[in-house]
Scaffold this motif. Structure first.
Motif, PDB file in Angstrom:
ATOM      1  N   LYS A 164       0.829  -1.297  -0.179  1.00  0.00           N
ATOM      2  CA  LYS A 164      -0.136  -0.005  -0.047  1.00  0.00           C
ATOM      3  C   LYS A 164       0.798   1.335  -0.112  1.00  0.00           C
ATOM      4  O   LYS A 164       0.549   2.295  -0.672  1.00  0.00           O
ATOM      5  N   ASP A 165       1.983   1.302   0.746  1.00  0.00           N
ATOM      6  CA  ASP A 165       2.648   2.589   0.958  1.00  0.00           C
ATOM      7  C   ASP A 165       3.978   2.510  -0.036  1.00  0.00           C
ATOM      8  O   ASP A 165       4.732   3.567   0.165  1.00  0.00           O
ATOM      9  N   CYS A 166       4.075   1.541  -0.799  1.00  0.00           N
ATOM     10  CA  CYS A 166       5.380   1.627  -1.787  1.00  0.00           C
ATOM     11  C   CYS A 166       5.198   2.675  -2.748  1.00  0.00           C
ATOM     12  O   CYS A 166       4.045   2.419  -3.591  1.00  0.00           O
ATOM     13  N   LEU A 167       6.282   3.604  -2.736  1.00  0.00           N
ATOM     14  CA  LEU A 167       6.450   4.548  -3.915  1.00  0.00           C
ATOM     15  C   LEU A 167       7.162   3.520  -5.245  1.00  0.00           C
ATOM     16  O   LEU A 167       7.846   3.008  -4.998  1.00  0.00           O
ATOM     17  N   VAL A 168       6.494   4.202  -6.354  1.00  0.00           N
ATOM     18  CA  VAL A 168       7.365   3.782  -7.684  1.00  0.00           C
ATOM     19  C   VAL A 168       7.958   4.991  -8.455  1.00  0.00           C
ATOM     20  O   VAL A 168       6.953   6.050  -8.668  1.00  0.00           O
ATOM     21  N   ARG A 225       0.939   6.711  -6.307  1.00  0.00           N
ATOM     22  CA  ARG A 225       2.092   6.377  -5.727  1.00  0.00           C
ATOM     23  C   ARG A 225       3.083   6.264  -6.889  1.00  0.00           C
ATOM     24  O   ARG A 225       4.521   5.832  -6.468  1.00  0.00           O
ATOM     25  N   PHE A 226       2.862   6.721  -8.173  1.00  0.00           N
ATOM     26  CA  PHE A 226       3.772   6.562  -9.213  1.00  0.00           C
ATOM     27  C   PHE A 226       4.547   7.993  -9.543  1.00  0.00           C
ATOM     28  O   PHE A 226       3.688   8.927 -10.001  1.00  0.00           O
ATOM     29  N   VAL A 227       5.628   8.192  -9.190  1.00  0.00           N
ATOM     30  CA  VAL A 227       6.086   9.513  -9.390  1.00  0.00           C
ATOM     31  C   VAL A 227       7.222   9.458 -10.640  1.00  0.00           C
ATOM     32  O   VAL A 227       8.430   8.798 -10.461  1.00  0.00           O
ATOM     33  N   PRO A 228       7.036  10.067 -11.875  1.00  0.00           N
ATOM     34  CA  PRO A 228       7.948   9.635 -13.042  1.00  0.00           C
ATOM     35  C   PRO A 228       9.074  10.795 -13.171  1.00  0.00           C
ATOM     36  O   PRO A 228       9.006  11.636 -12.541  1.00  0.00           O
TER      37      PRO A 228
END
Ligand code: NAD
Length: 284
Positions: A88-92, A116-119
């Protein structure tokens, strides 16, 4: 501190990020995923990763950060594979050289979890690839462009920015559209031009003679023609529209120079060379 970092694609870019984060004391355990078992074994031997995972899906369980550093054409399948398994708290984040296509792939794969996805795109690299080329200082003094999404919480963007700063980079932000327009001009077109020139010469019957006498100008102009073909195929296709526009503009400029040359217009040629020389020196 990142407890479990997963790097999907442990090559020059992913491997260098792993080394830099480890050197900065930002990460406890690094898991590598990739296509080539030999490359991953080498990554363990070089101390770039601690563990090899059999699949991206298995690797991301228990992760708090996932870095995608595969060629951009491979991003959609990787995102689809990891999506159901992300904690749940994992960033990608990613390091892809094009942004609108990667964002579209993330949008399709992550749907409601898009926040959660920061390009991202580190503006650092080399014509060498694979983990053997990875260096802890690759990002030192370089720029990283993040193209945050409306769905990103500011804290998520700041967390990714802070990690790149820990790698020694300066972090800038812009839209994915602006990113792809700018990098079509200053990165993707120059690679195409270098590939084209070398391919043209290499195909000639006297190629060996040409290459034997080529000097530093040729070396400087064509260094990037030694870049990874698969990676650049993906970048060119992913940013096709913007790249076609830049290619047209470059061809128009070459046509103009061709016309001046054919007419023997010394003043016209010198005016172009003057403008370009001044701009290039100002940029240095
Ligand atoms: P690389 O070839 O050194 O590393 C890519 C790694 O990904 C390799 O180890 C390869 O085996 C692995 N891989 C390929 N397809 C895969 C798949 N489907 N699943 C799992 N692993 C796979 O390339 P690189 O230079 O590190 O580039 C990685 C990414 O970074 C690309 O998206 C590229 O556009 C971007 N990038 C590259 C540069 C550069 O100058 N090289 C600069 C900035 C960003």
């Amino acid at each position: 501190m990142i407890e479990r970092l997963v790097v999907v694609g442990v090559g020059l870019i992913g491997g260098s990020c792993a080394l830099a984060l480890r050197r900065a004391g930002q990460v406890r355990h690094i898991v590598g995923v990739g296509r080539s078992r030999d490359n991953l074994r080498e990554a363990v031997k070089l101390g770039v990763i601690d563990e090899i995972a059999d699949s991206a899906a298995a690797a991301v369980r228990g992760a708090d950060l996932v870095l995608l550093a595969v060629p951009v054409g491979a991003m959609p399948a990787v995102l689809r594979e990891i999506a159901p398994h992300l904690p749940k708290d994992c960033l990608v984040t990613d390091a892809g050289s094009t942004k609108q296509d990667v964002v579209a792939a993330a949008r399709a794969a992550l749907a409601g979890g898009l926040g959660r996805f920061v390009p991202g795109h580190p503006i650092a690299g080399a014509e060498n690839s694979g983990v053997a080329a990875a260096r802890a200082d690759l990002y030192q003094g370089r720029q990283v462009v993040l193209t945050p999404l409306a769905e990103n919480a500011p804290a998520a963007v700041e967390r990714i920015a802070a990690l790149w700063r820990a790698c020694g980079a300066e972090v800038a932000q812009m839209s994915a559209e602006a990113h792809d327009r700018i990098f079509a001009a200053v990165s993707h077109l120059p690679h195409l031009a270098a590939f084209a020139l070398v391919d043209d010469l290499a195909g000639r019957s006297e190629a060996d003679t040409y290459f034997r006498y080529a000097g530093s100008g040729f070396r400087d102009f064509t260094r990037i023609a030694g870049s990874h073909p698969e990676m650049w195929r993906d970048i060119a296709l992913a940013n096709r529209e913007a790249l076609l526009g830049e290619l047209d503009a470059y061809i128009a400029e070459l046509e103009q120079i061709r016309g001046l040359l054919a007419r023997g217009d010394a003043a016209g040629l010198e005016a172009i060379f003057q403008r370009a020389s001044r701009a290039r020196k100002d940029w240095n």
